[in-house]
Design a protein around this motif. Sequence first.
Motif, mmCIF file in Angstrom:
data_model
loop_
_atom_site.group_PDB
_atom_site.id
_atom_site.type_symbol
_atom_site.label_atom_id
_atom_site.label_comp_id
_atom_site.label_asym_id
_atom_site.label_seq_id
_atom_site.Cartn_x
_atom_site.Cartn_y
_atom_site.Cartn_z
ATOM 1 N N PRO A 26 0.760 -1.360 -0.590
ATOM 2 C CA PRO A 26 -0.086 -0.053 0.443
ATOM 3 C C PRO A 26 1.122 1.307 -0.009
ATOM 4 C CG PRO A 26 -0.284 -1.573 1.812
ATOM 5 C CD PRO A 26 -0.046 -1.974 1.525
ATOM 6 N N HIS A 27 2.255 0.896 0.319
ATOM 7 C CA HIS A 27 3.027 2.268 0.967
ATOM 8 C C HIS A 27 2.919 2.539 -0.966
ATOM 9 C CE1 HIS A 27 3.649 3.270 5.041
ATOM 10 N NE2 HIS A 27 3.685 1.887 4.777
ATOM 11 N N ALA A 30 -0.013 4.180 -2.444
ATOM 12 C CA ALA A 30 0.081 5.388 -1.505
ATOM 13 C C ALA A 30 1.148 6.655 -2.802
ATOM 14 C CB ALA A 30 0.661 6.330 -0.177
ATOM 15 N N VAL A 31 2.073 6.361 -2.679
ATOM 16 C CA VAL A 31 3.000 7.305 -4.160
ATOM 17 C C VAL A 31 2.500 7.293 -5.210
ATOM 18 C CG1 VAL A 31 5.013 7.090 -5.397
ATOM 19 C CG2 VAL A 31 5.144 6.747 -2.793
ATOM 20 N N ASP A 34 -0.554 10.120 -4.480
ATOM 21 C CA ASP A 34 0.144 11.487 -4.237
ATOM 22 C C ASP A 34 0.805 11.807 -5.728
ATOM 23 O OD1 ASP A 34 2.944 12.398 -2.792
ATOM 24 O OD2 ASP A 34 1.627 12.998 -2.607
ATOM 25 N N ASN A 35 1.148 10.525 -6.470
ATOM 26 C CA ASN A 35 1.283 11.459 -7.555
ATOM 27 C C ASN A 35 0.219 12.442 -8.142
ATOM 28 O OD1 ASN A 35 3.979 11.393 -7.641
ATOM 29 N ND2 ASN A 35 3.954 9.184 -8.453
ATOM 30 N N ASN A 104 4.426 1.822 -11.583
ATOM 31 C CA ASN A 104 4.527 2.657 -12.310
ATOM 32 C C ASN A 104 4.761 2.380 -13.238
ATOM 33 O OD1 ASN A 104 3.959 4.220 -10.481
ATOM 34 N ND2 ASN A 104 6.422 4.237 -9.388
#
Lengths: 136, 151
Positions: A26-27, A30-31, A34-35, A104
Amino acid sequence: MSLSRLLATGLGLVFVVAGFVKVQDPHAFAVAVDNYQLVPQAWTGAVAICLAWLELLCGLCLVFGVLVRGAALLVACMMTVFLAALGYNAHRGLDVSCGCFGQNGPVDALTFVRDAALLLTALLVMTLGSEQRKRP
Amino acid sequence: MPGQSPFSKYAQQAVLIACVAVACALAANALDDGPSLLPGSYQPATDQTLGGEPVPVITVQQARQLLGSALFIDARGAPDYRDGHLPGAASLPVEHLEGGDVPVVVYCSDPACGKARQVAQRLAGPGLRVLVMEQGIRGWAAQGGALEVAQ
């Protein structure tokens, strides 16, 4: 197997996979959240983990035929929000990594097409085989 | 329930699933060894820090003043770079980092010149594989390599 069942299973599998990847890390997700710069930073972690579990649970419901229409409704809502977020960020020229399946990757026209197809499938699962002729 | 529209039934199912999802999320967060994701304790760490310190950021004006003295690196993908990049900027797409160490080639004029080695020593760091092209620009040109002249 009926068309509705087929679509639900297919849609469900997509979300089980997508949700599972996010639940695992999940971290990292989360990035990605945030992006997009749409959620206040303090809330990106909470949004990420809740979305991750929401995707996984909706996927499982669809695959196992439990609370199917409710799950399809949630998926339709999620896809609408995702498409709106992608569209808005494309409009303001933000180059975001997708974060859709954990890793990503660039966002392009194919992402929009794919998400629109998922939205359409969710709407079909919600409405196919319904007794009502008229929808509210 | 009598008289209930199917849509409100779907909405109830949706709310139920959403509540279970939030409960699972909270449980998973509590059970996880790492830092909490909840507001109040969560900070998006990965993209924002450089060795634990916040990444220094500069404005366009400040960058403009550094043209000619700083090494500019374009982190976008190759198609974006081709469409247009800052004058003299090198291309280093972020996608390349995922494949392991990125090779960075440093050169100067010829094997006798020590400048390339000095720069290479400063640049060496995790994720970068710094290489010195020993023959330098003379060797490159001697073997028919193309050169680019500043506009």
